[in-house]
Structures are given as C-alpha cells and as structure tokens.
Design a protein around this motif. Structure first.
Motif, PDB file in Angstrom:
ATOM      1  N   GLY A  15      28.596  52.185  37.588  1.00 39.96           N
ATOM      2  CA  GLY A  15      28.819  52.807  39.053  1.00 39.96           C
ATOM      3  C   GLY A  15      28.383  52.058  40.299  1.00 39.96           C
ATOM      4  N   PHE A  16      29.178  50.470  40.254  1.00 40.43           N
ATOM      5  CA  PHE A  16      28.575  49.739  41.332  1.00 40.43           C
ATOM      6  C   PHE A  16      29.580  50.124  42.344  1.00 40.43           C
ATOM      7  CE2 PHE A  16      29.893  46.234  44.016  1.00 40.43           C
ATOM      8  CZ  PHE A  16      28.395  45.514  43.950  1.00 40.43           C
ATOM      9  N   ALA A  17      30.667  50.436  42.543  1.00 40.24           N
ATOM     10  CA  ALA A  17      31.969  50.778  42.893  1.00 40.24           C
ATOM     11  C   ALA A  17      31.933  51.907  44.473  1.00 40.24           C
ATOM     12  CB  ALA A  17      33.095  51.328  42.182  1.00 40.24           C
ATOM     13  N   ALA A  18      30.976  53.311  43.458  1.00 36.03           N
ATOM     14  CA  ALA A  18      30.520  54.062  43.867  1.00 36.03           C
ATOM     15  C   ALA A  18      29.274  53.685  44.663  1.00 36.03           C
ATOM     16  CB  ALA A  18      30.388  55.495  42.887  1.00 36.03           C
ATOM     17  N   ALA A  19      28.828  53.102  44.116  1.00 37.17           N
ATOM     18  CA  ALA A  19      27.134  52.955  45.296  1.00 37.17           C
ATOM     19  C   ALA A  19      27.581  52.293  46.163  1.00 37.17           C
ATOM     20  CB  ALA A  19      26.359  52.117  44.590  1.00 37.17           C
ATOM     21  N   VAL A  20      28.729  51.250  46.337  1.00 37.03           N
ATOM     22  CA  VAL A  20      28.961  50.599  47.328  1.00 37.03           C
ATOM     23  C   VAL A  20      29.712  51.419  48.533  1.00 37.03           C
ATOM     24  CG1 VAL A  20      30.083  48.568  48.457  1.00 37.03           C
ATOM     25  CG2 VAL A  20      29.081  48.065  45.846  1.00 37.03           C
ATOM     26  N   LYS A  21      30.201  51.992  47.820  1.00 30.99           N
ATOM     27  CA  LYS A  21      31.620  53.092  48.510  1.00 30.99           C
ATOM     28  C   LYS A  21      30.063  54.153  49.844  1.00 30.99           C
ATOM     29  CE  LYS A  21      35.130  55.772  49.139  1.00 30.99           C
ATOM     30  NZ  LYS A  21      36.322  56.372  48.042  1.00 30.99           N
ATOM     31  N   ALA A  22      28.990  54.703  49.311  1.00 27.48           N
ATOM     32  CA  ALA A  22      28.236  55.533  49.488  1.00 27.48           C
ATOM     33  C   ALA A  22      27.906  55.003  50.484  1.00 27.48           C
ATOM     34  CB  ALA A  22      26.929  55.792  48.633  1.00 27.48           C
ATOM     35  N   VAL A  35      40.487  42.870  58.696  1.00 25.94           N
ATOM     36  CA  VAL A  35      39.853  42.309  57.760  1.00 25.94           C
ATOM     37  C   VAL A  35      39.189  43.109  56.603  1.00 25.94           C
ATOM     38  CG1 VAL A  35      37.985  40.926  57.367  1.00 25.94           C
ATOM     39  CG2 VAL A  35      39.346  40.501  59.352  1.00 25.94           C
ATOM     40  N   PRO A  36      38.961  43.107  55.246  1.00 31.08           N
ATOM     41  CA  PRO A  36      39.441  43.636  54.147  1.00 31.08           C
ATOM     42  C   PRO A  36      37.622  43.753  54.718  1.00 31.08           C
ATOM     43  CG  PRO A  36      40.704  43.113  52.951  1.00 31.08           C
ATOM     44  CD  PRO A  36      40.290  42.108  54.515  1.00 31.08           C
ATOM     45  N   PRO A  37      36.094  44.857  54.577  1.00 30.65           N
ATOM     46  CA  PRO A  37      35.629  45.090  54.184  1.00 30.65           C
ATOM     47  C   PRO A  37      34.547  44.662  53.650  1.00 30.65           C
ATOM     48  CG  PRO A  37      35.902  47.206  53.819  1.00 30.65           C
ATOM     49  CD  PRO A  37      37.611  46.323  54.453  1.00 30.65           C
ATOM     50  N   VAL A  38      35.003  44.309  52.353  1.00 32.45           N
ATOM     51  CA  VAL A  38      34.013  43.727  51.214  1.00 32.45           C
ATOM     52  C   VAL A  38      34.752  42.783  51.187  1.00 32.45           C
ATOM     53  CG1 VAL A  38      33.311  44.128  49.707  1.00 32.45           C
ATOM     54  CG2 VAL A  38      33.637  46.151  51.149  1.00 32.45           C
ATOM     55  N   CYS A  39      33.785  41.356  50.798  1.00 36.24           N
ATOM     56  CA  CYS A  39      34.566  39.817  50.073  1.00 36.24           C
ATOM     57  C   CYS A  39      33.446  39.653  48.530  1.00 36.24           C
ATOM     58  CB  CYS A  39      33.913  39.012  50.896  1.00 36.24           C
ATOM     59  SG  CYS A  39      34.727  37.408  49.616  1.00 36.24           S
ATOM     60  N   VAL A  40      34.354  39.734  47.703  1.00 42.04           N
ATOM     61  CA  VAL A  40      33.530  39.628  46.496  1.00 42.04           C
ATOM     62  C   VAL A  40      33.159  38.204  45.736  1.00 42.04           C
ATOM     63  CG1 VAL A  40      33.085  40.283  44.060  1.00 42.04           C
ATOM     64  CG2 VAL A  40      34.063  41.982  45.420  1.00 42.04           C
ATOM     65  N   ILE A  41      32.303  37.449  46.432  1.00 42.85           N
ATOM     66  CA  ILE A  41      31.977  36.427  45.657  1.00 42.85           C
ATOM     67  C   ILE A  41      31.300  35.551  44.410  1.00 42.85           C
ATOM     68  CG2 ILE A  41      30.861  34.198  46.822  1.00 42.85           C
ATOM     69  CD1 ILE A  41      30.655  35.554  49.928  1.00 42.85           C
ATOM     70  N   PRO A  42      31.927  34.998  43.661  1.00 40.56           N
ATOM     71  CA  PRO A  42      31.249  34.273  42.388  1.00 40.56           C
ATOM     72  C   PRO A  42      30.948  33.860  42.788  1.00 40.56           C
ATOM     73  CG  PRO A  42      33.911  34.027  42.335  1.00 40.56           C
ATOM     74  CD  PRO A  42      33.101  34.291  43.820  1.00 40.56           C
ATOM     75  N   VAL A  43      29.554  33.378  41.923  1.00 38.46           N
ATOM     76  CA  VAL A  43      28.301  31.756  42.322  1.00 38.46           C
ATOM     77  C   VAL A  43      28.379  31.460  40.797  1.00 38.46           C
ATOM     78  CG1 VAL A  43      26.516  31.449  43.372  1.00 38.46           C
ATOM     79  CG2 VAL A  43      27.543  33.404  43.916  1.00 38.46           C
ATOM     80  N   ASP A 100      31.984  43.178  56.272  1.00 46.05           N
ATOM     81  CA  ASP A 100      30.340  43.605  56.396  1.00 46.05           C
ATOM     82  C   ASP A 100      29.735  43.896  55.907  1.00 46.05           C
ATOM     83  OD1 ASP A 100      32.047  45.024  59.063  1.00 46.05           O
ATOM     84  OD2 ASP A 100      33.177  46.583  57.955  1.00 46.05           O
ATOM     85  N   TRP A 101      30.798  43.065  54.219  1.00 44.10           N
ATOM     86  CA  TRP A 101      29.232  43.358  53.559  1.00 44.10           C
ATOM     87  C   TRP A 101      30.094  42.105  52.677  1.00 44.10           C
ATOM     88  CZ3 TRP A 101      26.024  47.503  52.351  1.00 44.10           C
ATOM     89  CH2 TRP A 101      26.223  48.647  53.459  1.00 44.10           C
ATOM     90  N   ILE A 102      29.446  41.634  52.078  1.00 45.78           N
ATOM     91  CA  ILE A 102      29.685  40.711  51.165  1.00 45.78           C
ATOM     92  C   ILE A 102      28.939  40.898  49.022  1.00 45.78           C
ATOM     93  CG2 ILE A 102      29.962  39.009  52.184  1.00 45.78           C
ATOM     94  CD1 ILE A 102      27.002  37.381  51.830  1.00 45.78           C
TER      95      ILE A 102
END
Ligand code: HAM
Length: 424
Positions: free
Chosen positions: A411-418, A326-334, A379-381
């Motif tokens: 800079g969202f992706a870098a923040a998530v990675k960190a 399972v990839p660690p992140v799932c992006v969900i549009p509301v 792990d994260w959404i």
C-alpha cells in the motif's frame, strides 16, 4: 587525429525542447478539441508526395513550386517532394479514397511538419509546422463564415486578443484574368519603376505584385485598378454573404484589397490572420477557397475551402522562458542491491498516477544521493536501502519540511499519494 565531427540540425530546422515541445502538444490538443466540436476528422497524409501533385495543385508560377520545394529522385528515378503545404495532399486523398461518395462536405483537419527551402529568419524555418483544416464539397458562402468562426474560437482558447483578420475575394478565374489584363495595362508603361521580382511577375502572375513589400511599388499601386471592381456578379455576391455572416457572428475583419495569397489554387474568399507582435513575418495563418483545385487534379468540379496555421509562429506568441517540469517524487536506492526495489517502487507510484523518477544510473552513498535529490527540485524523495528491504518498508521524506517516515511496502503508493495531496 582529426576531431570527431559534432552534428548540428540542418539549416532552417530545429529541435523542439522542453516548454516549446509542451506548447506544441498543448496547441495541438486544443486544436483537435476545437475542430472536433465542428465535426472535423483528422487526416494524416504522408510527408512525401509525387512532385507533380504540387506542380499541378499549388501552381508552377508560385514561389513554393518555383523555388522552395525539397525535390529528389527516388532509387527508381521517380520525382518526389517533401510536402510544402497540406491542401494539395488532402485534395489528392479526397480523390484517391473516393470521398465524393461520402456525405458532403468532407471536413478534415491535419497537423505536422512541412518543408520549404526558404531563407531562414525569425518565425521562418525550412521545416515548419502547420495545423490546418479543409472543407470539401460545399460551395459556400456560409461554410466560409463557419470556418472562420471555428478558427477564431480556437484562437480565443489560446487567449489571443490582438489579432487582425484580413479578408478579400480573388474572384473566379475569369474575374482574375480580366483583372490581370487591367493591371498589366496599368503597370506596363511604369515597368521601369518596378523591381526585378515584380517585373518578372508582370509576365508570370501580375496578381502577386499586389502584395509587394517594396514601399515605392506600394505607392505605385495606389493608383492601380482594384481587384474588387473586376469581380463578376457571382463572386461579388458570394463575398457579400461571407461579410454579412461574419458581422452576424460578431467577427471583426478588415477587407484588404491587396490580399491575394501566394498559392495559385485560390478562388473567391481568401484570408489571413496576423499579429502585430510577430513583426515582418506576421501572418500566423492563411487560407481560402479553392473551387478549381480538385478539377485541376483530374477530379470532378468539387469546391473547397480551408486554412493552415503556422504552428511555430503561433507557439512563439505564447512563449515565455524554458523550464523543466520536475516530477514531484524521486526514488533513491541506497546501495547497489536496492536498485531493483527502486525500479519497482517507481513503477508502483506510476500505477497510482504519481509522476516519479528513479535514480537508477549508479548506486550512491546515502549522503551523495540526498545532495543530488536536493538539487533536483523534487518535493518528495523515497529511500530504499538494505534495512528498509529487510523491514518491508520504504522511507518517504518531504523536502519541504524535512520530515520523514517509514511506510510499509504494502500500500506504499496509495500512502504517498494521500500525503502528496495537500501540496497540490
Ligand atoms: P500558406 O500561407 O503558404 O498557406 O501557409 C500558411 C501558414 O504557414 C503561414 O501563414 C505561416 O504562418 C506558415 N508558414 C508558411 N511557411 C512557413 C515557414 N517557412 N516557416 C514558418 N511558418 C511558415 C498554405 O500552406 C495553404 N495550404 C493554406 C490553406 C489551406 N489554404 C486552403 N487550405
């Protein structure tokens, strides 16, 4: 109305799923690395060849050619065959591309699907996979030992520790002829004690009787002349050097007088590696020297040696259960307007090498989307709705802690990675 037919894979062929497909890929990667360490290059030949290549190369008397080939005529009436093995195609390529003019020996490896019409059973398929290698242009015997060393290095990378290396020499054609004569003389008076298969082989290829599995026949063979006693001097010396070099390299093996292999092209050194854990179909690989093959295919007298590993059996030995990664992140549009934001954010995460999936199929209400994500094992959404879009943010929620925070889109992706790193 008749029900629509649900299709299944063809008998003896299968889909490779999940862990199994991953293990196939992993084994291939390890093989590539191990073989390149020895200076081998990859060679990819077509799945389809002229039928005669196998008839001449593998031999009319072999089970493969006699019974197991997928042969068909193309629209022009040419007889073609789905490759049942890889050595004859490599020999064909050696001649076709004039590899004799390359520095010798030519060392190649290959991997992919092969086809044999056999009775399917555990570890035996009609479409199966081999990983093989061939050394063409070196009469040996040092390269015989080196090839086995490469094989065992590869297998040790997969952490096998219960393997048995069986080794034998089938000699040169003259030795074999001599031996077949002696074996026939021994078996002819006892013909009645042989099964139908062995009786037939007594005519076509008595050598193959040696690897019979029938207990009564094995008993009968105990008193038979030994192949080793029919070897000529050159073949005997070759085999002695192979054995000596294996010992020097610390490779354990067992000389198996009955090991003759099922393909007709072999000369001198032959070997198989098996694992007790595989049961009856226990050879995970086989190989040997084929000093007459290239000549048989109309080329010069160039010697060769190689092996092919049954990849299906190899992977079976590595297997546990099947799991989904399972990839660690799932992006969900509301809300449906935000699907484009989810698509874009997921791409930005992947740009930053973060493994992510996006829920793009249909918009859901927040509650339903969260419930699905919870069951998904992430792990994260990441949530993006109208409010976040207006504010230029997206929400990152940890499914471990339940904590969430709004993070600027810039800079969202870098923040998530960190933030992910501590979990890794
Ligand atoms: P082979 O012994 O016919 O040799 O096949 C090598 C390996 O392929 C076997 O040991 C087995 O693990 C696997 N294998 C064969 N048939 C099946 C099947 N129906 N289902 C699953 N696995 C199977 C060769 O093919 C030679 N070309 C090897 C070689 C290369 N000799 C010199 N160079």
């Amino acid at each position: 109305m008749a029900a629509k037919r649900r299709f299944q894979t063809v008998k003896g062929m299968r889909d490779l799923l999940l862990d199994e497909a991953r293990r196939f890929a992993m084994v291939e990667q390890i093989a590539r690395d191990a073989f390149r360490l020895y200076g081998f290059e990859e060679l990819r030949t077509p799945l389809v060849e002229d039928t005669d290549l196998f008839v001449r190369g593998v031999g009319e008397g072999s089970e493969i050619v006699g019974k197991q080939m997928y042969t068909f005529d193309d629209k022009k009436g040419r007889s073609l065959t789905l490759r049942p093995e890889g050595t004859a195609p490599v020999a064909r390529a050696y001649l076709q591309h004039d590899m004799a003019s390359w520095p010798q020996p030519v060392k190649v490896f290959y991997m992919g699907p092969y086809f044999r019409y056999e009775r399917p059973q555990a570890g035996r398929y009609r479409q199966f996979h081999q990983i093989g290698a061939e050394v063409i242009g070196d009469p040996g015997p040092y390269s015989d030992a080196e090839l086995l060393a490469m094989l065992l290095r590869f297998l040790s990378k997969l952490l096998f520790d219960d393997l048995e290396v069986g080794l034998n020499s089938v000699g040169d054609p003259e030795c074999r002829q001599r031996y077949c004569q002696r074996l026939r003389e021994y078996l002819e008076p006892r013909r009645g004690e042989l099964g139908a298969d062995s009786q037939r082989r007594l005519e076509t290829n008595p050598l193959r009787i040696l690897d019979t599995k029938v207990p009564e026949e094995r008993k009968l063979l105990e008193g038979a002349p030994r192949l080793r006693d029919s070897l000529g001097r050159a073949a005997r010396e070759h085999f002695a050097v192979v054995c000596e070099q294996l010992e020097r390299l610390g490779i354990a093996y067992r000389v198996d007088d009955r090991l003759v292999r099922g393909l007709d092209y072999y000369t001198r050194t032959v070997f198989e590696i098996s694992s007790a854990r595989l049961g009856a179909q226990n050879a995970i690989l086989g190989g040997g020297r084929y000093d007459g093959l290239i000549g048989e295919l109309g080329g010069p007298a160039v010697p060769g040696i190689g092996f092919a590993i049954g990849q299906d059996r190899l992977v079976e030995l590595l297997s546990g259960g099947l799991t989904l990664v399972v990839p660690p992140v799932c992006v969900i549009p509301v809300g449906s307007h935000c699907r484009e934001d989810a698509l874009q954010l997921a791409e930005e995460l992947r740009d930053a090498e973060v493994m992510a999936v996006a829920e793009l199929a249909s918009p859901r209400a927040l509650k339903a989307a969260l419930r699905k994500a919870d069951r998904g094992g992430y792990d994260w959404i990441v949530l993006v709705g109208e409010d976040e879009r207006a504010a230029g943010t997206a929400v990152l929620k940890s499914l471990y802690s339940g904590l969430q925070e709004a993070i600027p889109r810039e800079g969202f992706a870098a923040a998530v990675k960190a933030r992910m790193e501590p979990h890794e």
